[in-house]
Design an enzyme around this catalytic site. Structure first.
Site, mmCIF file in Angstrom:
data_model
loop_
_atom_site.group_PDB
_atom_site.id
_atom_site.type_symbol
_atom_site.label_atom_id
_atom_site.label_comp_id
_atom_site.label_asym_id
_atom_site.label_seq_id
_atom_site.Cartn_x
_atom_site.Cartn_y
_atom_site.Cartn_z
ATOM 1 N N TYR A 1 51.523 37.820 49.684
ATOM 2 C CA TYR A 1 50.581 38.846 50.170
ATOM 3 C C TYR A 1 49.551 38.247 51.124
ATOM 4 O O TYR A 1 49.259 38.824 52.174
ATOM 5 C CB TYR A 1 49.875 39.527 48.984
ATOM 6 C CG TYR A 1 49.193 40.811 49.391
ATOM 7 C CD1 TYR A 1 49.854 42.036 49.280
ATOM 8 C CD2 TYR A 1 47.909 40.815 49.920
ATOM 9 C CE1 TYR A 1 49.245 43.217 49.681
ATOM 10 C CE2 TYR A 1 47.295 41.978 50.326
ATOM 11 C CZ TYR A 1 47.963 43.178 50.196
ATOM 12 O OH TYR A 1 47.363 44.340 50.598
ATOM 13 N N TYR B 1 47.469 49.757 44.681
ATOM 14 C CA TYR B 1 48.872 50.146 44.892
ATOM 15 C C TYR B 1 49.328 50.836 43.615
ATOM 16 O O TYR B 1 49.287 50.216 42.540
ATOM 17 C CB TYR B 1 49.738 48.915 45.151
ATOM 18 C CG TYR B 1 49.488 48.266 46.494
ATOM 19 C CD1 TYR B 1 50.235 48.635 47.609
ATOM 20 C CD2 TYR B 1 48.518 47.279 46.652
ATOM 21 C CE1 TYR B 1 50.016 48.043 48.851
ATOM 22 C CE2 TYR B 1 48.299 46.685 47.892
ATOM 23 C CZ TYR B 1 49.044 47.074 48.983
ATOM 24 O OH TYR B 1 48.834 46.483 50.206
ATOM 25 N N HIS C 1 38.814 40.426 50.806
ATOM 26 C CA HIS C 1 39.397 40.938 49.562
ATOM 27 C C HIS C 1 40.061 39.788 48.810
ATOM 28 O O HIS C 1 41.037 39.226 49.285
ATOM 29 C CB HIS C 1 40.432 42.036 49.858
ATOM 30 C CG HIS C 1 39.805 43.364 50.143
ATOM 31 N ND1 HIS C 1 40.503 44.550 50.066
ATOM 32 C CD2 HIS C 1 38.537 43.696 50.472
ATOM 33 C CE1 HIS C 1 39.677 45.548 50.351
ATOM 34 N NE2 HIS C 1 38.491 45.057 50.612
#
Ligand code: FAD
Length: 389
Positions: free
Chosen positions: A384, A200, A72
C-alpha cells in the site's frame, strides 16, 4: 519545432516528466489534447506513495504538497460491523500522503509555466513517425493547421485513450486485460471526512470507500452496477447506501451534504508490453490501468516517470543507453506487482455477481487472516505504501 523529448499528454505523467527533465536542463514540449483547465477539472487520485512525494520534491514542486498534504499512518478495513486498522508506519515504516491529483497537477502546470515550459493545447490527429529511428517526429494539428515536432525521444503519456500505445505495431505489442463486473460511483462533497484515515468497507451490499481531500472535502465511493449512470443516484440515495455499507458507528458519524461532483468509473486491470518501441516510451495510463482499490494508478505512473527520467538523464549526461534499453523491463517489473496488489485488494473487498457461498467464505477467511496475522499486515502495508523503485 524541435525539442529533445516530445511528451504526448499533459496529465500528471507528462507534466512530472517534463518538470524533472527541465531541472536537469533537458528540453521538452508537452502536447495536450484538451485545455489546462479541463485537465485540472478531472477529480481522480488522492493517495501518494513516498516515491511520488520524493519525485515531486526532486522536481522542485513539493512545497504546497508538504504544507497542504495529510500524512496517513494507516487505514481502516471493515467487513460488515467489524473494523480493524492496518498500521502502515508500524508494519512498513512509511506513511502515505493524501493530496489530490488535481492539486499535484496544478503545482506541475504552475512550475512549468513559470520556467517557460513549452505546451501545445488542443492538439488533434497526433501521430508519431519514425519511432524506430533516431529522428522521430510527432505530427499533429492545432485548429486545422498541421505542425511537426522533431525530437530525440517521444514519451507517450497520453493515458488509456491516447494514440501512443497503438503506435507500437500490433505484431510487437501484447495486451493483458481483466474487466471487473462493476464500477465505482464517486461523490465529492464539502463535508468533513467521517474519519481522519481512509475506510475500505466490504459489506453484503457491496464495497464502499470513505476517502478525503482535506478537512472539509470528502470523497466517497460505492460499488455500483456498470449499467448505472450518475443521474440514477440522487444524493439522498447515495448517502443512504453508503451508510448501509459501513459499520453503524461510522455511519452515525457521517456528515452528509450536497455532492459537488458525481461520476462512475469502470474497474479494469490492463497492461501492455513492451513499454518501449525504438525511441517511443509509454508512461502511466498509456501502458497500464489498475482498479482504484489500493490507489496505485497515479503512483505506478510516477514509478514509470522515475525510470524514464533517469534513463533520459543517463543518456544526455553520460551518453549511456543502459537505462533506455532496460526501461521497459524495469517499469514492467514494478507495474505487474502493483497490478497484483490492486487485483488482490479489489478481490478481497468487492462483492462479485457470480460469487458462491464458498467464495464468500474464502473472502471472509482472508479478511480475518489479514486482521489477525502480522505477516499478512506487513505484506499489505508494504504494497500500500509502495514497493521500492
Ligand atoms: C475516474 C478515475 C478515478 C481515479 N481514481 C484514482 C485513485 O483514487 N487513485 C489512483 O491512484 N488513481 C486513480 N485513478 C487513476 C489515475 O488518475 C491515473 O493513473 C493517472 O491520471 C495517470 O496519469 P497519466 O498522466 O498517465 O494519464 P492521464 O491522467 O489520463 O493523462 C493523460 C493526458 O493525455 C491527454 N491525451 C490523451 N490523448 C491525447 C492525444 N492524442 N494527444 C495529446 N494528449 C492526449 C489527456 O487529455 C490527458 O490530459 C483514477 C482514474 C480515473 C479515470
Amino acid at each position: 519545432m524541435r525539442t529533445q523529448v516530445a511528451i504526448i499528454g499533459g496529465g500528471p505523467s507528462g507534466l512530472l516528466l517534463s518538470q524533472l527533465l527541465h531541472v536537469r536542463g533537458i528540453d521538452s514540449v508537452v502536447l495536450e489534447r484538451k485545455t489546462r483547465d479541463y485537465v485540472l477539472g478531472r477529480i481522480r487520485a488522492g493517495v501518494l506513495e513516498q516515491g511520488l512525494v520524493d519525485l515531486m520534491q526532486e522536481a522542485g514542486v513539493g512545497a504546497r504538497m508538504t504544507s497542504h498534504g495529510y500524512v496517513h499512518d494507516g487505514a481502516l478495513i471493515s467487513h460488515g460491523e467489524e473494523i480493524f486498522r492496518i498500521d502502515f508506519a508500524r508494519r512498513a515504516g512509511k506513511p502515505v500522503i493524501v493530496y489530490g491529483q488535481t492539486e499535484l497537477t496544478r503545482d506541475l502546470y504552475e512550475a512549468r509555466e513559470k520556467s517557460g515550459g513549452r505546451f501545445e493545447f488542443h492538439v488533434e490527429k497526433v501521430r508519431v513517425e519514425g519511432a524506430d529511428s533516431e529522428t522521430p517526429t510527432v505530427i499533429y494539428e492545432v485548429g486545422g493547421e498541421e505542425r511537426r515536432l522533431d525530437c530525440d525521444f517521444v514519451a507517450g503519456c497520453d493515458g488509456f485513450h491516447g494514440v501512443s500505445r497503438n503506435t507500437i505495431p500490433a505484431g510487437v505489442r501484447r495486451e493483458y486485460e481483466k474487466v471487473y463486473p462493476f464500477g465505482w460511483l464517486g461523490v465529492l462533497s464539502e463535508t468533513p471526512p467521517v474519519n481522519h484515515e481512509l475506510i475500505y468497507a466490504n459489506s453484503e451490499r457491496g464495497f464502499a470507500l470513505c476517502s478525503m481531500r482535506n478537512e472539509n472535502l470528502s470523497r466517497y465511493y460505492i460499488q455500483c452496477s456498470l449499467s448505472d449512470s450518475p443521474a440514477d443516484w440522487t444524493d439522498h440515495n447515495f448517502w443512504d447506501e453508503l451508510k448501509r455499507r459501513i459499520p453503524a458507528e461510522q455511519a452515525e458519524r457521517l456528515v452528509t451534504g450536497p455532492s459537488i461532483e458525481k461520476s462512475i468509473a469502470p474497474l479494469r486491470s490492463f497492461v501492455t508490453e513492451p513499454m518501449r518501441w525504438g525511441r517511443l516510451f509509454l508512461c502511466g495510463d498509456a501502458a497500464h490501468i489498475v482498479p482504484p482499490t489500493g490507489a496505485k494508478g497515479l503512483n505506478t505512473a510516477a514509478s514509470d516517470v522515475h525510470y524514464l527520467y533517469n534513463a533520459l538523464r543517463q543518456f544526455y549526461e553520460e551518453r549511456d543507453e543502459e537505462g533506455i534499453d532496460r526501461y521497459s523491463e524495469r517499469a514492467l517489473a514494478r507495474v505487474w506487482k502493483a497490478e497484483r496488489f490492486s487485483w488482490w485488494f479489489s478481490s478481497l473487498m468487492h462483492r462479485y455477481p457470480d460469487q458462491s457461498e464458498f467464495d464468500l467464505k474464502m473472502q471472509r477467511a482472508e479478511v480475518d487472516f489479514l486482521r489477525d496475522n502480522e505477516a499478512a499486515q506487513v505484506a499489505m502495508a508494504q504494497n500500500y505504501v509502495g514497493l521500492p523503485y
